[in-house]
Scaffold this motif. Structure first.
Motif, PDB file in Angstrom:
ATOM      1  N   HIS A  10       0.817  -1.220   0.000  1.00  7.11           N
ATOM      2  CA  HIS A  10       0.000   0.000   0.000  1.00  7.11           C
ATOM      3  C   HIS A  10       0.849   1.268   0.000  1.00  7.11           C
ATOM      4  CE1 HIS A  10       1.036  -0.799   4.175  1.00  7.11           C
ATOM      5  NE2 HIS A  10       0.677   0.434   4.495  1.00  7.11           N
ATOM      6  N   LEU A  11       2.121   1.131   0.341  1.00  3.63           N
ATOM      7  CA  LEU A  11       3.028   2.293   0.355  1.00  3.63           C
ATOM      8  C   LEU A  11       3.805   2.442  -0.949  1.00  3.63           C
ATOM      9  CD1 LEU A  11       4.547   1.826   3.944  1.00  3.63           C
ATOM     10  CD2 LEU A  11       2.611   3.271   3.281  1.00  3.63           C
ATOM     11  N   SER A  12       3.734   1.440  -1.812  1.00  5.56           N
ATOM     12  CA  SER A  12       4.538   1.452  -3.050  1.00  5.56           C
ATOM     13  C   SER A  12       3.868   2.264  -4.146  1.00  5.56           C
ATOM     14  CB  SER A  12       4.795   0.017  -3.520  1.00  5.56           C
ATOM     15  OG  SER A  12       3.585  -0.616  -3.896  1.00  5.56           O
ATOM     16  N   TRP A  13       4.646   2.629  -5.153  1.00  5.50           N
ATOM     17  CA  TRP A  13       4.154   3.444  -6.275  1.00  5.50           C
ATOM     18  C   TRP A  13       4.803   2.964  -7.561  1.00  5.50           C
ATOM     19  CZ3 TRP A  13       0.126   6.510  -6.298  1.00  5.50           C
ATOM     20  CH2 TRP A  13      -0.094   7.334  -7.408  1.00  5.50           C
ATOM     21  N   SER A  14       3.989   2.647  -8.570  1.00  3.35           N
ATOM     22  CA  SER A  14       4.512   2.078  -9.810  1.00  3.35           C
ATOM     23  C   SER A  14       4.279   2.935 -11.044  1.00  3.35           C
ATOM     24  CB  SER A  14       3.880   0.694 -10.047  1.00  3.35           C
ATOM     25  OG  SER A  14       4.129  -0.166  -8.955  1.00  3.35           O
ATOM     26  N   CYS A  15       3.378   3.916 -10.967  1.00  5.46           N
ATOM     27  CA  CYS A  15       2.972   4.677 -12.158  1.00  5.46           C
ATOM     28  C   CYS A  15       4.121   5.495 -12.743  1.00  5.46           C
ATOM     29  CB  CYS A  15       1.796   5.589 -11.812  1.00  5.46           C
ATOM     30  SG  CYS A  15       1.137   6.489 -13.229  1.00  5.46           S
ATOM     31  N   TYR A  16       4.242   5.457 -14.073  1.00  2.00           N
ATOM     32  CA  TYR A  16       5.273   6.221 -14.782  1.00  2.00           C
ATOM     33  C   TYR A  16       4.879   7.684 -15.023  1.00  2.00           C
ATOM     34  CZ  TYR A  16       7.803   1.942 -16.231  1.00  2.00           C
ATOM     35  OH  TYR A  16       8.530   0.782 -16.270  1.00  2.00           O
ATOM     36  N   LYS A  17       3.573   7.989 -14.886  1.00  2.00           N
ATOM     37  CA  LYS A  17       3.082   9.318 -15.281  1.00  2.00           C
ATOM     38  C   LYS A  17       2.690  10.226 -14.132  1.00  2.00           C
ATOM     39  CE  LYS A  17       0.838   8.137 -19.719  1.00  2.00           C
ATOM     40  NZ  LYS A  17      -0.474   8.103 -20.401  1.00  2.00           N
ATOM     41  N   ASN A  18       1.899   9.689 -13.200  1.00  2.00           N
ATOM     42  CA  ASN A  18       1.223  10.529 -12.205  1.00  2.00           C
ATOM     43  C   ASN A  18       1.837  10.434 -10.818  1.00  2.00           C
ATOM     44  OD1 ASN A  18      -0.519  11.035 -14.298  1.00  2.00           O
ATOM     45  ND2 ASN A  18      -2.274   9.962 -13.422  1.00  2.00           N
ATOM     46  N   THR A  19       1.531  11.472  -9.999  1.00  2.00           N
ATOM     47  CA  THR A  19       2.036  11.487  -8.625  1.00  2.00           C
ATOM     48  C   THR A  19       0.919  11.540  -7.576  1.00  2.00           C
ATOM     49  OG1 THR A  19       2.278  13.895  -8.739  1.00  2.00           O
ATOM     50  CG2 THR A  19       4.229  12.579  -9.251  1.00  2.00           C
ATOM     51  N   GLU A  20      -0.313  11.791  -7.992  1.00  2.00           N
ATOM     52  CA  GLU A  20      -1.441  11.825  -7.045  1.00  2.00           C
ATOM     53  C   GLU A  20      -2.190  10.493  -7.076  1.00  2.00           C
ATOM     54  OE1 GLU A  20      -2.149  14.223  -4.852  1.00  2.00           O
ATOM     55  OE2 GLU A  20      -0.419  15.380  -5.537  1.00  2.00           O
ATOM     56  N   LYS A  21      -2.843  10.219  -8.209  1.00  2.00           N
ATOM     57  CA  LYS A  21      -3.469   8.918  -8.439  1.00  2.00           C
ATOM     58  C   LYS A  21      -2.769   8.262  -9.614  1.00  2.00           C
ATOM     59  CE  LYS A  21      -8.182   9.739  -6.784  1.00  2.00           C
ATOM     60  NZ  LYS A  21      -9.606   9.763  -7.178  1.00  2.00           N
ATOM     61  N   ALA A  22      -2.495   6.970  -9.508  1.00  2.00           N
ATOM     62  CA  ALA A  22      -1.835   6.253 -10.610  1.00  2.00           C
ATOM     63  C   ALA A  22      -2.720   6.318 -11.863  1.00  2.00           C
ATOM     64  CB  ALA A  22      -1.566   4.814 -10.211  1.00  2.00           C
ATOM     65  N   CYS A  23      -2.094   6.416 -13.041  1.00  2.00           N
ATOM     66  CA  CYS A  23      -2.857   6.642 -14.277  1.00  2.00           C
ATOM     67  C   CYS A  23      -3.690   5.426 -14.696  1.00  2.00           C
ATOM     68  CB  CYS A  23      -1.938   7.079 -15.411  1.00  2.00           C
ATOM     69  SG  CYS A  23      -0.907   5.750 -16.117  1.00  2.00           S
ATOM     70  N   GLY A  24      -3.198   4.217 -14.373  1.00  2.00           N
ATOM     71  CA  GLY A  24      -3.916   3.008 -14.768  1.00  2.00           C
ATOM     72  C   GLY A  24      -3.754   2.649 -16.235  1.00  2.00           C
ATOM     73  N   GLN A  25      -2.960   3.437 -16.975  1.00  2.00           N
ATOM     74  CA  GLN A  25      -2.844   3.263 -18.424  1.00  2.00           C
ATOM     75  C   GLN A  25      -1.427   2.937 -18.900  1.00  2.00           C
ATOM     76  OE1 GLN A  25      -5.732   3.609 -20.527  1.00  2.00           O
ATOM     77  NE2 GLN A  25      -6.615   3.482 -18.492  1.00  2.00           N
ATOM     78  N   CYS A  26      -0.423   3.438 -18.202  1.00  2.00           N
ATOM     79  CA  CYS A  26       0.955   3.206 -18.643  1.00  2.00           C
ATOM     80  C   CYS A  26       1.318   1.728 -18.481  1.00  2.00           C
ATOM     81  CB  CYS A  26       1.934   4.100 -17.885  1.00  2.00           C
ATOM     82  SG  CYS A  26       2.162   3.659 -16.134  1.00  2.00           S
ATOM     83  N   HIS A  27       2.443   1.334 -19.078  1.00  2.00           N
ATOM     84  CA  HIS A  27       2.836  -0.074 -19.063  1.00  2.00           C
ATOM     85  C   HIS A  27       3.025  -0.596 -17.634  1.00  2.00           C
ATOM     86  CE1 HIS A  27       4.070  -3.720 -20.990  1.00  2.00           C
ATOM     87  NE2 HIS A  27       5.254  -3.717 -20.406  1.00  2.00           N
TER      88      HIS A  27
END
Length: 229
Positions: free
Chosen positions: A185-202
């Protein structure tokens, strides 16, 4: 007393699970590298949150800044002129998100630090299946790098890189993380966003698909999520 291991923690899911795995056998020191990536601030927050979760003392934390990778560019993660691609399900070519020779820069920092603090292992959450086009996520690369460490450090150093997730499926990594109580729950994987993950990037695509296959809800917030079949 446990031996000391350095874990490269980007703040992403794989490095979070790798830290949990290493924690079962070693005392941890955590390394984070800012290299001018798009989500640098969010990844750094995830790193601090994960370090706090594992109660790593201040002397066991190293944050390095190598913004020359963003000056070099050549990757959608470091050059704002290159578009971050949406998920590529069957892409065979090297993706635009590949940062040229990045892992070598990160591992070199870890080796230098490890030689000074007496670490025995360096853990990195590289996964070959995720990034079939990333040359520095293949077992052959890490075999070569371990030879380089032997050739380029003091004979008494005895330091080597471990890649415990390299042959795992992403859904397996989710299950391993849950079984170890990794703070996903503390990790972050999104390549685009910093607030909510985009859900679209690879990266979001791989993460969401993995959680779905593992039968578990991803605990981080998304702008938009897809269902994968």
């Amino acid at each position: 007393m446990k031996d000391l291991a350095i874990v490269l923690v980007s703040g992403g899911m794989d490095s979070c699970v790798t830290a949990a795995l290493a924690h079962t056998q070693y005392e941890l020191a955590l390394l984070h590298v800012n290299y001018g990536q798009r989500t640098e601030s969010r990844e750094l927050k995830a790193f601090h949150d994960i370090a706090s979760y594992f109660q790593i003392p201040k002397e066991g934390i190293l944050i390095s800044n190598i913004d020359y990778l963003s000056k070099i560019g050549g990757s959608s993660l470091t050059d704002p002129r290159i578009k971050v691609q949406d998920a590529q399900v069957t892409a065979g070519e090297i993706p635009a998100s590949y940062v040229p020779f990045r892992n070598t820069h990160l591992l070199a920092i870890a080796v230098s630090w490890g030689e000074v603090i007496g670490a025995r292992k360096i853990f990195i959450g590289a996964v070959e299946q995720d990034n079939p086009g990333y040359p520095d996520c293949r077992p052959v690369y890490y075999e070569a790098f371990n030879k380089l460490i032997k050739a380029g450090t003091k004979p008494t150093t005895a330091l080597e890189v471990e890649t415990p997730l390299i042959d795992k499926k992403k859904s397996e990594i989710v299950k391993i993380g849950i079984s170890l109580g990794a703070p996903l729950h503390l990790s972050w994987s999104c390549y685009k966003n910093t607030e909510k993950a985009c859900g679209q990037c690879h990266s979001c695509f791989l993460r969401l698909k993995a959680f779905q296959e593992a039968g578990v809800k991803d605990p981080i917030p998304y702008d938009k999520t897809e269902t994968f079949h």
